[in-house]
Design an enzyme around this catalytic site. Structure first.
Site, short mmCIF file in Angstrom:
data_model
loop_
_atom_site.label_atom_id
_atom_site.label_comp_id
_atom_site.label_asym_id
_atom_site.label_seq_id
_atom_site.Cartn_x
_atom_site.Cartn_y
_atom_site.Cartn_z
N HIS A 114 -100.63 -20.87 19.77
CA HIS A 114 -99.74 -21.94 20.24
C HIS A 114 -98.85 -21.46 21.38
O HIS A 114 -98.72 -20.26 21.62
CB HIS A 114 -98.86 -22.46 19.10
CG HIS A 114 -97.88 -21.46 18.58
ND1 HIS A 114 -98.23 -20.44 17.74
CD2 HIS A 114 -96.54 -21.33 18.79
CE1 HIS A 114 -97.17 -19.71 17.45
NE2 HIS A 114 -96.12 -20.22 18.09
N ASP A 116 -94.82 -21.98 22.49
CA ASP A 116 -93.59 -22.43 21.85
C ASP A 116 -93.09 -23.75 22.43
O ASP A 116 -92.97 -23.91 23.64
CB ASP A 116 -92.49 -21.37 22.01
CG ASP A 116 -92.73 -20.18 21.10
OD1 ASP A 116 -93.39 -20.34 20.05
OD2 ASP A 116 -92.26 -19.08 21.44
N HIS A 265 -99.67 -17.51 21.98
CA HIS A 265 -99.61 -16.44 20.98
C HIS A 265 -100.01 -16.95 19.60
O HIS A 265 -100.03 -18.15 19.34
CB HIS A 265 -98.22 -15.80 20.95
CG HIS A 265 -97.09 -16.73 20.67
ND1 HIS A 265 -96.62 -17.63 21.60
CD2 HIS A 265 -96.33 -16.91 19.56
CE1 HIS A 265 -95.62 -18.32 21.08
NE2 HIS A 265 -95.43 -17.92 19.83
N ARG A 280 -85.64 -14.26 17.05
CA ARG A 280 -86.30 -14.80 18.25
C ARG A 280 -85.33 -15.67 19.03
O ARG A 280 -84.50 -16.37 18.44
CB ARG A 280 -87.50 -15.64 17.84
CG ARG A 280 -88.38 -16.01 19.02
CD ARG A 280 -89.53 -16.89 18.60
NE ARG A 280 -89.12 -18.27 18.54
CZ ARG A 280 -89.91 -19.28 18.16
NH1 ARG A 280 -91.15 -19.03 17.78
NH2 ARG A 280 -89.48 -20.50 18.15
C1 SIN Z 1 -93.91 -17.11 16.70
O1 SIN Z 1 -94.85 -17.87 16.70
O2 SIN Z 1 -93.01 -17.18 17.54
C2 SIN Z 1 -93.85 -16.03 15.66
C3 SIN Z 1 -94.61 -14.84 16.05
C4 SIN Z 1 -94.46 -13.75 15.03
O3 SIN Z 1 -93.80 -13.95 13.99
O4 SIN Z 1 -95.01 -12.69 15.28
#
Ligand code: SIN
Length: 297
Positions: A114, A116, A265, A280
């Site tokens: 996906h 973000d 990612h 994050r």
């Molecule tokens: C995310 O999708 O931002 C999470 C990625 C992760 O937890 O490694």
């Protein structure tokens, strides 16, 4: 002498389709303009940067992220408030529970490919993920180079998507959970979420990248549903090829910065009995766009 040499920063590419380590830099210390420019240039060139061995508190993480722009507030997830008081721009990604209540998002599950918050009108230009606790195995985060995915598309697929737009479903998280306050939808055409060009032009590099968001409930606007599904399946089969990807195996103190405009990612699942804790934050962006002039260049 180029900027990396003058700033003492070393950029070491992963050797895969994207990603580089940035060494010789302590993120907790002030960052001068030349060092920032070197980091930004490396980011535009490699799409994903890794800074190992950092010791960052939340204000330090936010201060570094703010060098790139204003920050988004934590997105709405499935489990409630998982930002970090008093920092609403930090969201906790974790499987840890305190008194039976999750302190973060996504649990221990696999997260599908996906980008973000692609379901918003304005999408983040980038995200930063900082590792505070990591499991002994699993929980790796994969990144995929969407410039390469676009550039290597067969001609007929390129022609099929240039000028088309895709609806990005906002109702589900990347582990498939329904976000708080959203209803389930059976028909992707009915899904809530923003519509964006499938090919997007990066405002800084002027390169074009595939912009797919998430597969679930995606819809290519204007096509009969079956045609949209078929085209999306072919695009996703191409974009998720291993040759476009690089995987981050986390150590405590790793900070990863990725460019949401040209990289997507995903995350591997991990043992629910182990602990994983990440903070994050996301850098605010603008509406994605496609500049047809880039194809003539
Ligand atoms: C995310 O999708 O931002 C999470 C990625 C992760 O937890 O490694």
């Amino acid at each position: 002498m180029d900027l990396p040499q003058r700033t003492g920063i070393t950029v070491i590419p992963t050797g895969a389709a994207l990603g580089a380590d940035v060494a010789g830099f302590d993120l907790a210390k002030p960052l001068d303009a030349a060092a920032f420019r070197a980091i930004e240039a490396a980011w535009h060139g490699h799409l994903v940067l890794r800074f190992r061995g950092q010791q960052l508190d939340d204000p330090g993480l936010l201060a570094f992220a703010r060098r790139f722009g204003d920050l988004d507030r934590a997105p709405v997830h499935a489990v409630g408030d998982t930002d970090v008081d008093p920092y609403p721009e930090i969201t906790v990604m974790s499987n840890i529970k305190v008194d039976g209540k999750p302190i973060g998002n996504l649990g221990h599950y696999e997260a599908e490919w996906h980008t973000d918050m692609s379901y918003n009108e304005k999408t983040p230009i980038g995200s930063l993920l900082y590792a505070l606790e990591v499991p002994p195995a699993g929980g790796d985060t994969g990144f995929s180079n969407l410039y390469r995915a676009f550039e290597t598309l067969p001609g007929e697929l390129k022609r099929a998507i240039i000028g088309k737009s895709c609806k990005h479903d906002s109702s589900r998280t990347s582990v498939g959970d329904l976000r708080k306050g959203f209803k389930d939808v059976a028909d992707p055409r009915e899904a809530p979420g923003a519509v964006h060009p499938i090919v997007r032009t990066h405002p800084a590099t002027r390169r074009n990248a595939l912009f797919l968001g998430r597969r679930r409930n995606a819809y290519i606007v204007g096509l009969p549903l079956a045609e949209s599904e078929d085209l999306l399946n072919r695009l996703w089969a191409h974009a998720s090829k291993p040759e476009f990807a690089w995987y981050q195996q986390w150590k405590v103190g790793d900070l990863i910065l990725w460019d949401n405009r040209c990289a997507m990612h995903r995350r591997d699942a991990f043992d629910p009995a182990s602990r994983r804790l990440m903070h994050r934050t996301q850098i605010q962006g603008d509406r994605p766009f496609f500049d047809p002039a880039t194809l003539a260049a």
